[in-house]
Design a protein around this motif. Structure first.
Motif, PDB file in Angstrom:
ATOM      1  N   ALA A 367      43.812  27.929  41.999  1.00 49.57           N
ATOM      2  CA  ALA A 367      43.821  28.674  43.262  1.00 49.57           C
ATOM      3  C   ALA A 367      44.524  30.025  43.084  1.00 49.57           C
ATOM      4  N   ARG A 368      45.605  30.028  42.303  1.00 47.88           N
ATOM      5  CA  ARG A 368      46.310  31.303  42.053  1.00 47.88           C
ATOM      6  C   ARG A 368      45.434  32.264  41.261  1.00 47.88           C
ATOM      7  N   MET A 369      44.713  31.706  40.316  1.00 46.96           N
ATOM      8  CA  MET A 369      43.830  32.528  39.494  1.00 46.96           C
ATOM      9  C   MET A 369      42.842  33.284  40.376  1.00 46.96           C
ATOM     10  N   ALA A 370      42.298  32.550  41.354  1.00 47.22           N
ATOM     11  CA  ALA A 370      41.348  33.173  42.278  1.00 47.22           C
ATOM     12  C   ALA A 370      42.052  34.257  43.088  1.00 47.22           C
ATOM     13  N   ARG A 371      43.242  33.934  43.595  1.00 49.98           N
ATOM     14  CA  ARG A 371      43.958  34.873  44.452  1.00 49.98           C
ATOM     15  C   ARG A 371      44.325  36.143  43.681  1.00 49.98           C
ATOM     16  N   LEU A 372      44.713  35.979  42.405  1.00 51.42           N
ATOM     17  CA  LEU A 372      45.119  37.139  41.600  1.00 51.42           C
ATOM     18  C   LEU A 372      43.923  37.890  41.020  1.00 51.42           C
ATOM     19  N   GLY A 373      42.720  37.338  41.181  1.00 53.75           N
ATOM     20  CA  GLY A 373      41.529  38.010  40.657  1.00 53.75           C
ATOM     21  C   GLY A 373      41.452  37.975  39.141  1.00 53.75           C
ATOM     22  N   VAL A 374      42.025  36.939  38.539  1.00 55.50           N
ATOM     23  CA  VAL A 374      41.987  36.818  37.079  1.00 55.50           C
ATOM     24  C   VAL A 374      40.689  36.121  36.667  1.00 55.50           C
ATOM     25  N   VAL A 375      39.988  36.718  35.714  1.00 54.84           N
ATOM     26  CA  VAL A 375      38.710  36.167  35.251  1.00 54.84           C
ATOM     27  C   VAL A 375      38.969  35.052  34.242  1.00 54.84           C
ATOM     28  N   ALA A 376      38.232  33.945  34.373  1.00 57.91           N
ATOM     29  CA  ALA A 376      38.299  32.867  33.374  1.00 57.91           C
ATOM     30  C   ALA A 376      37.183  33.086  32.362  1.00 57.91           C
ATOM     31  N   SER A 377      37.561  33.425  31.129  1.00 58.93           N
ATOM     32  CA  SER A 377      36.580  33.645  30.064  1.00 58.93           C
ATOM     33  C   SER A 377      36.543  32.385  29.205  1.00 58.93           C
ATOM     34  N   MET A 378      35.459  31.616  29.343  1.00 66.21           N
ATOM     35  CA  MET A 378      35.439  30.262  28.770  1.00 66.21           C
ATOM     36  C   MET A 378      34.236  30.047  27.856  1.00 66.21           C
ATOM     37  N   GLN A 379      34.342  29.039  27.002  1.00 65.98           N
ATOM     38  CA  GLN A 379      33.325  28.769  25.995  1.00 65.98           C
ATOM     39  C   GLN A 379      32.861  27.325  26.153  1.00 65.98           C
ATOM     40  N   PRO A 380      31.708  27.121  26.785  1.00 65.57           N
ATOM     41  CA  PRO A 380      31.278  25.754  27.111  1.00 65.57           C
ATOM     42  C   PRO A 380      31.213  24.812  25.910  1.00 65.57           C
ATOM     43  N   VAL A 381      30.881  25.326  24.731  1.00 65.91           N
ATOM     44  CA  VAL A 381      30.749  24.415  23.588  1.00 65.91           C
ATOM     45  C   VAL A 381      32.116  23.909  23.120  1.00 65.91           C
ATOM     46  N   HIS A 382      33.191  24.660  23.401  1.00 70.87           N
ATOM     47  CA  HIS A 382      34.521  24.117  23.109  1.00 70.87           C
ATOM     48  C   HIS A 382      34.711  22.797  23.861  1.00 70.87           C
ATOM     49  N   CYS A 383      34.185  22.723  25.058  1.00 70.30           N
ATOM     50  CA  CYS A 383      34.333  21.511  25.870  1.00 70.30           C
ATOM     51  C   CYS A 383      33.697  20.321  25.168  1.00 70.30           C
ATOM     52  N   TRP A 404      34.905  23.956  35.204  1.00 66.39           N
ATOM     53  CA  TRP A 404      34.017  25.007  35.731  1.00 66.39           C
ATOM     54  C   TRP A 404      33.701  24.822  37.208  1.00 66.39           C
ATOM     55  N   ARG A 405      33.443  23.562  37.616  1.00 67.68           N
ATOM     56  CA  ARG A 405      33.092  23.307  39.021  1.00 67.68           C
ATOM     57  C   ARG A 405      34.256  23.709  39.933  1.00 67.68           C
ATOM     58  N   THR A 406      35.458  23.258  39.551  1.00 69.13           N
ATOM     59  CA  THR A 406      36.628  23.569  40.370  1.00 69.13           C
ATOM     60  C   THR A 406      36.881  25.077  40.386  1.00 69.13           C
ATOM     61  N   LEU A 407      36.759  25.713  39.229  1.00 72.27           N
ATOM     62  CA  LEU A 407      36.990  27.162  39.159  1.00 72.27           C
ATOM     63  C   LEU A 407      36.037  27.910  40.084  1.00 72.27           C
ATOM     64  N   LEU A 408      34.756  27.563  40.022  1.00 70.06           N
ATOM     65  CA  LEU A 408      33.787  28.263  40.881  1.00 70.06           C
ATOM     66  C   LEU A 408      34.050  27.959  42.349  1.00 70.06           C
ATOM     67  N   ASP A 409      34.338  26.691  42.654  1.00 68.75           N
ATOM     68  CA  ASP A 409      34.579  26.322  44.054  1.00 68.75           C
ATOM     69  C   ASP A 409      35.805  27.038  44.617  1.00 68.75           C
ATOM     70  N   GLU A 410      36.793  27.279  43.745  1.00 68.76           N
ATOM     71  CA  GLU A 410      38.004  27.975  44.202  1.00 68.76           C
ATOM     72  C   GLU A 410      37.805  29.490  44.248  1.00 68.76           C
ATOM     73  N   GLY A 411      36.668  29.959  43.710  1.00 66.62           N
ATOM     74  CA  GLY A 411      36.385  31.397  43.785  1.00 66.62           C
ATOM     75  C   GLY A 411      36.846  32.194  42.580  1.00 66.62           C
ATOM     76  N   VAL A 412      37.046  31.519  41.439  1.00 63.19           N
ATOM     77  CA  VAL A 412      37.417  32.235  40.212  1.00 63.19           C
ATOM     78  C   VAL A 412      36.152  32.792  39.567  1.00 63.19           C
ATOM     79  N   ALA A 413      36.225  34.037  39.093  1.00 61.37           N
ATOM     80  CA  ALA A 413      35.096  34.629  38.370  1.00 61.37           C
ATOM     81  C   ALA A 413      35.056  34.032  36.968  1.00 61.37           C
ATOM     82  N   LEU A 414      33.868  33.578  36.577  1.00 62.72           N
ATOM     83  CA  LEU A 414      33.701  32.852  35.324  1.00 62.72           C
ATOM     84  C   LEU A 414      32.827  33.671  34.380  1.00 62.72           C
ATOM     85  N   ALA A 415      33.295  33.849  33.134  1.00 62.02           N
ATOM     86  CA  ALA A 415      32.494  34.522  32.109  1.00 62.02           C
ATOM     87  C   ALA A 415      32.360  33.572  30.930  1.00 62.02           C
ATOM     88  N   PHE A 416      31.154  33.465  30.375  1.00 65.06           N
ATOM     89  CA  PHE A 416      30.927  32.526  29.273  1.00 65.06           C
ATOM     90  C   PHE A 416      30.725  33.238  27.944  1.00 65.06           C
TER      91      PHE A 416
END
Ligand SMILES: [Zn+2]
Length: 522
Positions: A367-383, A404-416
């Motif tokens: 939730a803080r990540m979304a509020r601060l506008g911090v982008v989550a840069s993630m690598q699906p294959v690591h998962c 990923w689901r929680t991040l998007l639902d909370e409004g975090v910008a996601l980059a893959f």
């Protein structure tokens, strides 16, 4: 000025107002019209060049938000024969590798271990010639003390039946006195000296072809300044076919600030990215920084690679000079500290700070990540690579992993992205992992922590527009609408129509960057 109309396709634009069109026109690098073929041709008038896409599905060009292209390029330029279990397997691998190199380029690498082959034999030049006759090959053994050369390499270095063994070395010979291609110790030195130091720009050029063939049209490179120099040289020579956002290594931050480099500077081919900082290590090494200890190693909470106060200072230094920050954080404590540091460093108008990996994060911090506008840069294959590791080391922890689901639902910008060469750079394998949370073999059935799966549209968006957003380029890339760059790929599998399992096997038919066909499937 070149006007091109890409026609006869199912084009998924990524634009919610008009998600699907049949044709697209590009004036030089930029899209000028989309719609039905009639609409597009009416919009551009006569004289446009027509590119028939044979009814293929088209998506925006894929954008890797985290890739080490210099490491990838160096690795791909050297063959690794450690896993070959026989001479035949080694030869097959060499043939395949040689075919991927530039004409005339040396075949390098090696690390063959004939003692571990099912039938230990000493390899010779005739075997090597059979798969690699027309380019020189010099392949050191796994211990580095022996070089296996082909006939061309021996000729180039001037070794033949008349060459005496040097002091401290042996030219292995057959029963007729001819060199077999095996050079031991000092006998291999002249050949090693002859092998050219490979230029990184050349290696990147070869790697670029791989990446285009995988449908990548843009990337965020996380490697060093030598890589930046090589990309700038390629751009200036007109040889760059995909677009690069170049990160700044933390060691180079001061120099970058001194020279006035700012995030977003540059052009559509090479642009300055964020500075890359490190907050912690990695899960597999037990060095990611955790709030709770690792299972079976409870006293260990991982490592803070950069002390918190230094992190804040570095963020301030960068941001006050107009440089955005991308911080590596894997563990939940690392992610929390990075958010604390971004918050404490203060607002950075116009800059998009990001967290690289963001693998294990407490819900409150998402939730803080979304509020601060911090982008989550993630690598699906690591998962999907880490499923067993997470189960073994982080069982019972109260965070979401690759959430990923929680991040998007909370409004975090996601980059893959891929983090290649740690993982393979194929973005379709990443999309499959994000949508199914299974490995490419379909395990575990139903997906690992399936509540964190996201839709095909969401995954594709993260791998296109999301990466563009992380770079501040969302008005330029990621969606196929007029005014944006004509970067697109035609694929053999429509991700919106196919079974999800087929997405991982997608083949790219045509890669278009800046309105030009840069790569066509042979
Ligand atoms: Zn990385």
């Amino acid at each position: 000025m070149t006007m091109r109309v890409f026609r006869n396709a199912t084009i998924h634009t990524g634009d919610p107002h008009r998600p699907q069109v049949q044709a697209l026109a590009a004036d030089d690098e930029v899209i000028v019209a989309t719609g039905t073929e009639a609409e597009v041709r009416a919009a551009v008038g006569t004289g446009a060049e027509l590119v028939d896409l044979d009814g293929a599905a088209v998506i925006p060009g894929l954008y890797d938000a985290h890739i080490h292209t210099a490491s990838y390029a160096r690795e791909r330029s050297q063959i690794d024969l450690r896993t070959a279990r026989s001479l035949e397997e080694a030869l097959a691998a060499i043939a395949e590798h040689a075919a991927r190199q530039r004409p005339g380029a040396w075949v390098l690498g090696g690390r063959w271990n004939s003692n571990a082959w099912e039938r230990p034999v000493q390899p010779d030049r005739h075997a090597l010639d059979s798969v690699c006759p027309d380019r020189p090959a010099a392949l050191p053994s796994i211990d580095g003390h022996t070089v296996w050369a082909n006939s061309l390499a021996l000729r180039m270095v001037g070794i033949d039946r008349t060459t005496p063994d040097p002091v401290g070395g042996q030219i292995v010979r057959d029963e007729h006195g001819e060199p077999t291609g095996i050079l031991r110790e000092a006998a291999s030195y002249p050949l090693r000296d002859l092998v050219p130091e490979e230029d990184l720009a050349d290696q990147l050029l070869a790697a670029q072809e791989d990446l285009l063939a995988l449908g990548l049209t843009s990337l965020h490179d996380i490697d060093g300044e030598d890589c930046r120099d090589a990309y700038l040289r390629l751009r200036d020579a007109g040889a760059l076919k995909l677009r690069v956002l170049k990160a700044i290594p933390v060691e180079h931050l001061e120099a970058a600030v001194a020279e006035g480099r700012r995030t977003g500077d540059g052009d559509d081919w090479v642009r300055t990215g964020p500075v890359k900082l490190f907050s912690d290590g990695a899960l597999g090494s037990h060095t990611c920084h955790m709030i709770d200890g690792f299972a079976g190693d409870e006293g260990n909470h991982g490592i803070a690679v950069t002390p918190y106060d230094d992190l804040v200072k570095l963020i301030r230094t960068a941001a006050s000079a107009g440089i955005a920050v991308a911080t590596h954080a894997i563990g939940d404590r690392a992610n929390r500290l990075v958010l604390d540091a971004y918050e404490q460093a203060g607002p950075a108008p116009g800059l998009r700070h990001r967290i690289e990996h963001a693998q294990h994060v407490r819900r409150a911090d998402i939730a803080r990540m979304a509020r601060l506008g911090v982008v989550a840069s993630m690598q699906p294959v690591h998962c999907t690579s880490d499923i067993d590791l997470v189960a073994a080391l982080l069982a019972g922890h109260d965070h979401v992993s690759y959430g990923w689901r929680t991040l998007l639902d909370e409004g975090v910008a996601l980059a893959f992205g891929s983090d290649a060469p740690v993982e393979h750079p194929n973005p379709f394998v990443a999309l499959h992992a994000a949508v199914t949370r299974t490995r490419t073999d379909g395990t575990p059935s139903g997906g690992w922590q399936p509540e964190q799966r996201i839709s095909v549209g969401e995954a594709l968006r993260a791998h296109t527009l999301g990466s563009a957003y992380a770079a501040g380029e969302e008005h330029r890339k990621g969606v196929l609408t007029p005014g944006r760059l004509a970067d697109l790929v035609a694929v053999d599998t429509d991700p919106f129509a196919a079974e999800v399992d087929a997405i991982a096997r997608t083949q790219v038919l045509t890669t278009v960057v800046g309105g030009q066909v840069r790569r066509q499937r042979p």
